[in-house]
Write a protein that holds these residues in place. Structure first.
Motif: not given
Length: 783
Positions: A670-693
């Motif tokens: 996975i490729e991720f990008s984010v651009q902000c024009q002014d000052s801000a903060m970013v958090n990135i988290s990931v979760g999971s499911s046991s079912n692949s559907s």
């Protein structure tokens, strides 16, 4: 009530009419100014004095106590009456002993300026004089109804009396013309004469009383008139004040007019006719009437009047000499060609079709009666009461008929019931301001009555309705009990402020007068301090007191603020006026501020909506903001770039936005990008499911992920958002069926950002080289 003054009071440069001076002897007076917005008026001037003489003795005397001592040449309560005005106009001598003019023979008036035989006005003394009154008379003459020549001087509430062949019209209300800036007087002094036999109108000289200086009582409406022994008597009436004086008009004497020109031209209030045989001017009652004695110059344009009649019956029932020509009204004769389909008479020799006229109203079809009534109906209910009429959206009553002319007979079709417009409830059946103003009605609070808007002037002609409205939002300030502030209470003439005595300005608006609230003996009414013309100096709405007059102690109590503690503090809402409450904003932890009146929260996370920030925008967001640590997330599709421009007024309070993305394939990086024009903060988290559907994953996130049942791993926290580009290898994540959460926060609007998730399969270089080389070798062998 001492007086009610309204409209244009004076409009006659030829006569020195003036408004009466009003005196209050009780030691107190309450003056209320109100514009009814129904007429275009130019304002007013008013002056007053306390413990003084009438009109300050008009600068012609000395005020002693409350009475004037007049100079030698003046008299009257206000020293405003010259003893011999205008030097008796050269028609009399000044008697200084009697303080009046002694007029020569044939002249009359306080200044001897009126010729007696031309008719004159005077006040008549009476015994046991009744109190002032108005709106108390009516006159009926003959039993035939037909249109006569118009006077072009519209008015109502006037008087009308018959005397020697003339109908004398005096006074009336011309207020309805002031919206056209004609300055017609509200209390008219105009004197008109209608010649019944000639069907003509004449404007007579306005009244000038011969035996009094008082010019404040001439113009009026609502008076009565009667003829007795060849004199016209006018009693009572209203012109801001109720009158109880009796005025008398003595018409002029025709026999004193020596020439034929004077006989016909002099306006003496009597109908004069020149006797050619005797060469004398005689009254109407002395000589047989004939048409040649009518002045043709006074006649109106009958051609124009006939053209204004659109119904056969009204065309023929008038004095205009009209004839009905097929479908139009013309003067004296039909003068045009008709279309072949119309009923007509055909001239065989010329092959032309000419119109056959109708001269007798009895020949008009009965359907005329119904049609002619329609345009006279001015509200829905009266219109629908006529079987052939229908009320239209433009508030007009029209005839709904179709016609077929055949052999002078008319076939008509009644209006079907299903085509009738449903009328709203009649105004007179509406019992409150709220339901009254929902229709085309007017609510009069002082009378507690709902009336037709176009009936205001005629129902309340003498100032009975002091406050009215046609707007529902004004209902809350019309009734005293609905008014919450002392300032607004003072604006209503029937209300006063009952202060609760706490010194904080809190109280109740109640009906009353300067003496106190109404029903003071009612045990349920307790009023420690009463204010009717001004408010208590300390006005803190019950949330503070005043150590200094008019200045509320700060800070205000009960979560309020303001100079008068009149609004809620930030993070609180309500109505603190007059002891009201301010409650904390309830925004589910997704905002601190709310509307100070309604409590509508200003949510700080984009996508969270609702009065209390309690739900997600269902168009693009998922989640549940009511859960513990719950929020709303924008669902990002893979391999698309999204731009968020938060610069609209609705975006003012946003400081945070959340995103969620579930990759299309769990085994592709996975490729991720984010651009902000002014000052801000970013958090990135990931979760999971046991079912692949995929569907199951999405359902799992909606139902369980935001409730804390899935373990989330924080990948990045507190990153500064500038131009961030990251790649996540599925082998490094160590999570099957990964779902990404992105939080962008600590920004201020206006704010612009771009964000995307994308997936691309990796290329195996060795496999690519071997495949490419094999293809080249095979191609070489073939060649």
């Amino acid at each position: 009530m001492l007086a009610v003054l309204s409209g244009s009071l004076i409009n006659d440069k030829r006569y020195s009419y003036r408004v009466a001076e009003i005196t209050a002897k009780s030691g107190r007076v309450y003056i209320y100014f109100y514009s009814d917005a129904a007429y275009n008026m130019s304002g007013f001037n008013i002056s007053f004095s306390i413990d003084s003489c009438p009109r300050n003795c008009s600068n012609h005397g000395v005020c002693v106590g409350d009475r004037c001592t007049c100079d030698a040449d003046y008299k009257g309560l206000a020293c405003d009456q010259p003893i011999c005005p205008n030097g008796c106009s050269g028609h009399g001598i000044c008697d200084r002993t009697e303080h009046k003019c002694i007029c020569n023979y044939g002249y009359i008036g306080i200044d001897c300026n009126q010729i007696k035989y031309e008719g004159y006005w005077s006040l008549t003394s009476t015994t046991n004089q009744p109190g002032g009154r108005a709106l108390h008379q009516s006159v009926i003459y003959d039993d035939t109804m037909m249109l006569l020549s118009p006077s072009n001087q519209p008015r109502y509430l006037h008087s009308a009396s018959l005397i020697n062949g003339l109908l004398l019209i005096f006074g009336g209300n011309g207020h309805n013309l002031t919206d056209e800036n004609t300055s017609t007087t509200c209390f008219s002094p105009q004197f008109l004469a209608y010649d019944i036999s000639c069907d003509t109108w004449t404007i007579l000289e306005n009244p000038i009383l011969t035996n009094t200086y008082d010019t404040t009582m001439i113009g009026r409406y609502g008076h009565s008139s009667i003829v007795y022994e060849d004199s016209l008597y006018i009693f009572g009436g209203f012109n801001g004040l109720m009158h109880n004086k009796l005025m008398r008009f003595i018409p002029g004497n025709c026999s004193n007019l020596e020439t034929m020109d004077d006989c016909y031209s002099k306006k003496i209030g009597a109908k004069c006719i020149w006797n050619k045989e005797k060469r004398l001017c005689q009254s109407y009652n002395q000589i047989k009437y004939s048409f040649q004695h009518c002045d043709e110059n006074l006649r109106v344009n009958f051609t124009e009047l006939c053209q204004k009649q659109f119904i056969c019956s009204t065309c023929l029932r008038n004095s205009y000499d009209c004839v009905w020509c097929g479908d139009q009204c013309t003067y004296q004769k039909c003068n045009g060609l008709l279309k072949p389909k119309e009923s007509s008479i055909k001239d065989v020799s010329t092959s032309s079709t000419f119109l056959k006229s109708i001269n007798d109203a009895k020949m008009c079809e009965s359907r005329d009666v119904h049609i002619s009534n329609c345009d006279k109906m001015h509200n829905c209910h009266s219109c629908q009461s006529e079987h052939y009429c229908s009320w239209q959206r433009d508030r007009k009553c029209v005839s709904m008929m179709y016609e077929k002319w055949s052999e002078m007979k008319l076939d008509s079709m009644n209006l079907a019931d299903k085509l009738q417009v449903n009328c709203a409830a009649p105004c007179h059946t509406r019992t409150s301001c709220g339901n009254c103003t929902q229709g085309s009605c007017m609510w009069c609070s002082s009378q507690q009555r709902c009336i037709e808007s176009n009936a205001y002037s005629i129902i309340y002609p003498i100032g009975q309705c002091m406050e009215w409205t046609t707007h529902p939002h004004k209902c809350s300030v019309i009734s005293c009990s609905d008014i919450q502030t002392c300032d607004d209470c003072m604006k209503n003439p029937q209300c006063g402020w009952c202060d609760d005595g706490s010194g904080t300005g809190a109280g109740t608006c109640m009906e009353g007068s300067l003496r106190g609230p109404n029903n003071p003996n009612d045990s349920t009414i307790s009023c420690p301090e009463w204010y009717f013309t001004s408010c208590p100096k300390c006005q803190c709405n019950g949330h503070s007191k005043c150590r200094f007059p008019g200045i509320c102690d700060q800070p205000c109590q009960h979560n309020t603020e303001g100079v008068n503690c009149e609004r809620c503090r930030p993070t609180f809402y309500g109505d603190p006026i007059n002891g009201g409450f301010c409650l904390p904003c309830s925004c589910n932890g997704h905002g601190d501020l709310c509307n100070s009146e309604t409590g509508q929260c200003s949510c700080t996370t984009k996508g969270i909506v609702g009065h209390n920030c309690d739900k997600c925008d269902e168009r693009d967001y998922v989640g549940n903001p009511q859960d513990l640590n719950g929020s709303c997330y924008y669902n990002l599709s893979t391999s698309y770039t999204y731009t968020f421009n938060m610069s609209k007024p609705d975006d003012l309070f946003y400081t945070r936005i959340n995103f969620i993305n579930t990759p299309l394939s769990p085994e592709i990086d996975i490729e991720f990008s984010v651009q902000c024009q002014d000052s801000a903060m970013v958090n990135i988290s990931v979760g999971s499911s046991s079912n692949s559907s995929k569907c199951v994953i999405f359902h799992f996130i909606l139902m369980n992920f935001f409730s804390g049942m899935v373990v989330i791993r924080r990948l990045y926290e507190g990153m500064r958002c500038g131009n961030i580009k990251l790649r996540f290898a599925y082998t490094d994540l160590g999570i099957k069926n990964a779902t990404f959460l992105v939080n962008v926060y600590s920004f201020h609007t206006p704010f612009l950002l771009q964000i995307s998730f994308s997936q691309h399969r990796n290329i195996d270089i060795l496999h690519f080289f071997l495949t490419f080389s094999g293809l080249v070798f095979v191609d070489f062998l073939i060649s």
